[in-house]
Scaffold this motif. Structure first.
Motif, PDB file in Angstrom:
ATOM      1  N   THR A 143     -20.454 -27.730  -7.516  1.00 46.37           N
ATOM      2  CA  THR A 143     -19.802 -26.767  -8.223  1.00 46.37           C
ATOM      3  C   THR A 143     -18.357 -26.849  -8.073  1.00 46.37           C
ATOM      4  O   THR A 143     -17.643 -27.102  -6.997  1.00 46.37           O
ATOM      5  CB  THR A 143     -20.137 -25.405  -7.491  1.00 46.37           C
ATOM      6  OG1 THR A 143     -21.365 -25.211  -7.413  1.00 46.37           O
ATOM      7  CG2 THR A 143     -19.328 -24.219  -8.431  1.00 46.37           C
ATOM      8  N   PRO A 144     -17.334 -26.900  -9.207  1.00 48.24           N
ATOM      9  CA  PRO A 144     -15.965 -27.249  -9.414  1.00 48.24           C
ATOM     10  C   PRO A 144     -15.205 -26.369  -8.395  1.00 48.24           C
ATOM     11  O   PRO A 144     -15.456 -25.142  -8.465  1.00 48.24           O
ATOM     12  CB  PRO A 144     -15.633 -27.117 -10.703  1.00 48.24           C
ATOM     13  CG  PRO A 144     -16.828 -27.565 -11.565  1.00 48.24           C
ATOM     14  CD  PRO A 144     -17.897 -26.861 -10.595  1.00 48.24           C
ATOM     15  N   ASN A 145     -14.425 -26.777  -7.691  1.00 43.22           N
ATOM     16  CA  ASN A 145     -13.476 -26.307  -6.726  1.00 43.22           C
ATOM     17  C   ASN A 145     -14.193 -25.496  -5.723  1.00 43.22           C
ATOM     18  O   ASN A 145     -13.486 -24.447  -5.061  1.00 43.22           O
ATOM     19  CB  ASN A 145     -12.577 -25.136  -7.563  1.00 43.22           C
ATOM     20  CG  ASN A 145     -11.767 -25.871  -8.607  1.00 43.22           C
ATOM     21  OD1 ASN A 145     -11.508 -27.049  -8.742  1.00 43.22           O
ATOM     22  ND2 ASN A 145     -11.527 -25.261  -9.755  1.00 43.22           N
ATOM     23  N   PHE A 146     -15.597 -25.723  -5.326  1.00 41.54           N
ATOM     24  CA  PHE A 146     -16.039 -24.901  -4.258  1.00 41.54           C
ATOM     25  C   PHE A 146     -16.806 -26.151  -3.370  1.00 41.54           C
ATOM     26  O   PHE A 146     -17.410 -27.135  -3.786  1.00 41.54           O
ATOM     27  CB  PHE A 146     -17.149 -24.131  -4.601  1.00 41.54           C
ATOM     28  CG  PHE A 146     -16.309 -22.925  -5.230  1.00 41.54           C
ATOM     29  CD1 PHE A 146     -16.036 -21.940  -4.278  1.00 41.54           C
ATOM     30  CD2 PHE A 146     -16.284 -22.834  -6.524  1.00 41.54           C
ATOM     31  CE1 PHE A 146     -15.402 -20.711  -4.728  1.00 41.54           C
ATOM     32  CE2 PHE A 146     -15.507 -21.642  -7.146  1.00 41.54           C
ATOM     33  CZ  PHE A 146     -15.395 -20.580  -6.130  1.00 41.54           C
TER      34      PHE A 146
ATOM     35  N   GLN B  24      -7.165 -28.971   4.529  1.00 37.88           N
ATOM     36  CA  GLN B  24      -7.702 -27.888   4.046  1.00 37.88           C
ATOM     37  C   GLN B  24      -8.819 -27.367   4.476  1.00 37.88           C
ATOM     38  O   GLN B  24      -9.685 -28.430   4.799  1.00 37.88           O
ATOM     39  CB  GLN B  24      -8.151 -27.799   2.552  1.00 37.88           C
ATOM     40  CG  GLN B  24      -8.319 -26.337   2.129  1.00 37.88           C
ATOM     41  CD  GLN B  24      -8.418 -26.629   0.619  1.00 37.88           C
ATOM     42  OE1 GLN B  24      -8.099 -27.187  -0.096  1.00 37.88           O
ATOM     43  NE2 GLN B  24      -9.248 -25.379   0.103  1.00 37.88           N
TER      44      GLN B  24
ATOM     45  N   THR C 292     -12.575 -26.498   5.429  1.00 31.57           N
ATOM     46  CA  THR C 292     -13.784 -26.564   4.599  1.00 31.57           C
ATOM     47  C   THR C 292     -15.156 -25.626   5.258  1.00 31.57           C
ATOM     48  O   THR C 292     -15.922 -25.641   4.744  1.00 31.57           O
ATOM     49  CB  THR C 292     -14.154 -27.911   4.159  1.00 31.57           C
ATOM     50  OG1 THR C 292     -14.367 -28.763   5.514  1.00 31.57           O
ATOM     51  CG2 THR C 292     -12.970 -28.551   3.380  1.00 31.57           C
TER      52      THR C 292
ATOM     53  N   PRO D 260     -13.922 -22.391  -1.045  1.00 33.91           N
ATOM     54  CA  PRO D 260     -13.080 -22.465  -2.250  1.00 33.91           C
ATOM     55  C   PRO D 260     -11.952 -23.718  -1.794  1.00 33.91           C
ATOM     56  O   PRO D 260     -11.513 -23.704  -0.575  1.00 33.91           O
ATOM     57  CB  PRO D 260     -12.161 -21.251  -2.492  1.00 33.91           C
ATOM     58  CG  PRO D 260     -12.646 -20.127  -1.979  1.00 33.91           C
ATOM     59  CD  PRO D 260     -13.413 -20.809  -0.530  1.00 33.91           C
ATOM     60  N   ILE D 261     -11.935 -24.694  -2.400  1.00 37.04           N
ATOM     61  CA  ILE D 261     -10.960 -25.918  -2.157  1.00 37.04           C
ATOM     62  C   ILE D 261     -10.014 -26.135  -3.448  1.00 37.04           C
ATOM     63  O   ILE D 261     -10.556 -25.852  -4.570  1.00 37.04           O
ATOM     64  CB  ILE D 261     -11.753 -27.145  -1.952  1.00 37.04           C
ATOM     65  CG1 ILE D 261     -12.601 -27.575  -3.123  1.00 37.04           C
ATOM     66  CG2 ILE D 261     -12.350 -26.996  -0.715  1.00 37.04           C
ATOM     67  CD1 ILE D 261     -13.389 -28.833  -2.751  1.00 37.04           C
ATOM     68  N   ALA D 262      -8.988 -26.478  -3.056  1.00 37.16           N
ATOM     69  CA  ALA D 262      -7.675 -26.756  -4.192  1.00 37.16           C
ATOM     70  C   ALA D 262      -8.593 -27.761  -5.261  1.00 37.16           C
ATOM     71  O   ALA D 262      -9.242 -28.688  -5.199  1.00 37.16           O
ATOM     72  CB  ALA D 262      -6.549 -27.431  -3.719  1.00 37.16           C
ATOM     73  N   PRO D 263      -8.255 -27.520  -6.547  1.00 38.11           N
ATOM     74  CA  PRO D 263      -8.644 -28.150  -7.669  1.00 38.11           C
ATOM     75  C   PRO D 263      -8.319 -29.678  -7.451  1.00 38.11           C
ATOM     76  O   PRO D 263      -9.476 -30.421  -7.947  1.00 38.11           O
ATOM     77  CB  PRO D 263      -7.839 -27.618  -8.921  1.00 38.11           C
ATOM     78  CG  PRO D 263      -7.562 -26.272  -8.646  1.00 38.11           C
ATOM     79  CD  PRO D 263      -7.371 -26.437  -7.217  1.00 38.11           C
ATOM     80  N   ASP D 264      -7.210 -30.189  -7.077  1.00 34.41           N
ATOM     81  CA  ASP D 264      -6.931 -31.595  -6.926  1.00 34.41           C
ATOM     82  C   ASP D 264      -7.806 -32.093  -5.817  1.00 34.41           C
ATOM     83  O   ASP D 264      -8.324 -33.353  -5.983  1.00 34.41           O
ATOM     84  CB  ASP D 264      -5.538 -31.821  -6.326  1.00 34.41           C
ATOM     85  CG  ASP D 264      -4.437 -31.681  -7.559  1.00 34.41           C
ATOM     86  OD1 ASP D 264      -5.007 -31.191  -8.936  1.00 34.41           O
ATOM     87  OD2 ASP D 264      -3.288 -31.325  -7.491  1.00 34.41           O
TER      88      ASP D 264
ATOM     89  N   SER E 183     -11.001 -31.059  -4.962  1.00 35.67           N
ATOM     90  CA  SER E 183     -12.209 -30.916  -5.425  1.00 35.67           C
ATOM     91  C   SER E 183     -12.356 -32.101  -6.225  1.00 35.67           C
ATOM     92  O   SER E 183     -13.472 -33.011  -6.220  1.00 35.67           O
ATOM     93  CB  SER E 183     -12.364 -29.815  -6.456  1.00 35.67           C
ATOM     94  OG  SER E 183     -13.724 -29.791  -6.901  1.00 35.67           O
TER      95      SER E 183
END
Length: 209
Positions: free
Chosen positions: A63-66, A100, A102, A131-135, A137
């Motif tokens: 899942t994008p950004n997660f 970050q 996790t 949630p994680i930062a888009p970069d 991810s």
């Protein structure tokens, strides 16, 4: 009794109180100097931590950004001091990716560690749809596709030193353990159950107090 006698009596009491107070200060100073000398002679060495293994029960970054993950880690700590014990207070352990967090923080039980003793913890750490930062991810998916993800298992808390009957104040403890998780053709783990892979890491952790 004359007024002059009363004045002398009051003056004598004040001198006695000052002398008692001065003796108390000298006694406390001697005790403090003795403790500092003993402390300087013994020179406590910070504990040593080793990340022995990591068992991965879940790792899903589809899942994008997660990120959803579930680990069981085995960490050992050794007290290298011959005459100093260590109290571990309010320790928490968690996983990070590129600094970050996790997973959630898992509390470790307060522990006293005697001279040259070894303690081992095997807690579970997990996070569901964190949630994680888009970069991050994008980088995470790229590393997973390449076969290796570098994470850091962190332990934060407080320690106290015990010398004889003296126990110090609390000091910050920060432990950082590198963990390489492999996937696909580079997977060097051992299957230990359904969808569970165990990695024998045995890596030394950096410790700051």
């Amino acid at each position: 009794m004359t007024a002059k006698d009363c004045g002398n009596h009051g003056k004598g009491r004040r001198q006695l109180i000052r002398r008692l107070f001065g003796c108390l200060l000298v006694f406390l100073l001697i005790v403090l100097i003795t403790i500092l000398i003993i402390w300087a002679i013994l020179r406590p060495t910070k504990p040593r931590f080793i990340l022995q293994d990591t068992t991965v029960y879940a790792f899903n970054a589809s899942t994008p950004n997660f990120l959803t993950s579930n680990f069981q880690v085995t960490v050992s700590t050794r007290n290298p001091n011959d005459r100093i014990g260590i109290y571990y207070d309010r320790l928490v352990i968690y996983a990070t990716y590129r600094n970050q967090q996790t997973t959630l923080r898992t509390a470790l039980p307060p522990t006293y560690q005697g001279h040259n003793e070894i303690n081992v913890w095997s807690p579970f750490i997990y996070g569901n749809m964190v949630p994680i930062a888009p970069d991050f991810s994008v980088a995470l998916k790229s590393e997973q596709a390449a076969g290796t993800i570098f994470m850091v298992i962190k332990i934060d808390g407080r320690v106290r030193w015990k010398v004889g009957t003296f126990v110090s104040g609390r000091y910050h403890l920060n432990v950082r353990c590198p963990a390489y998780i492999t996937f696909g053709s580079r997977n060097n783990g051992v299957s230990v159950g359904e969808n569970a892979v165990k990695y024998q890491l045995v890596t030394r952790c950096s410790v700051s107090v």
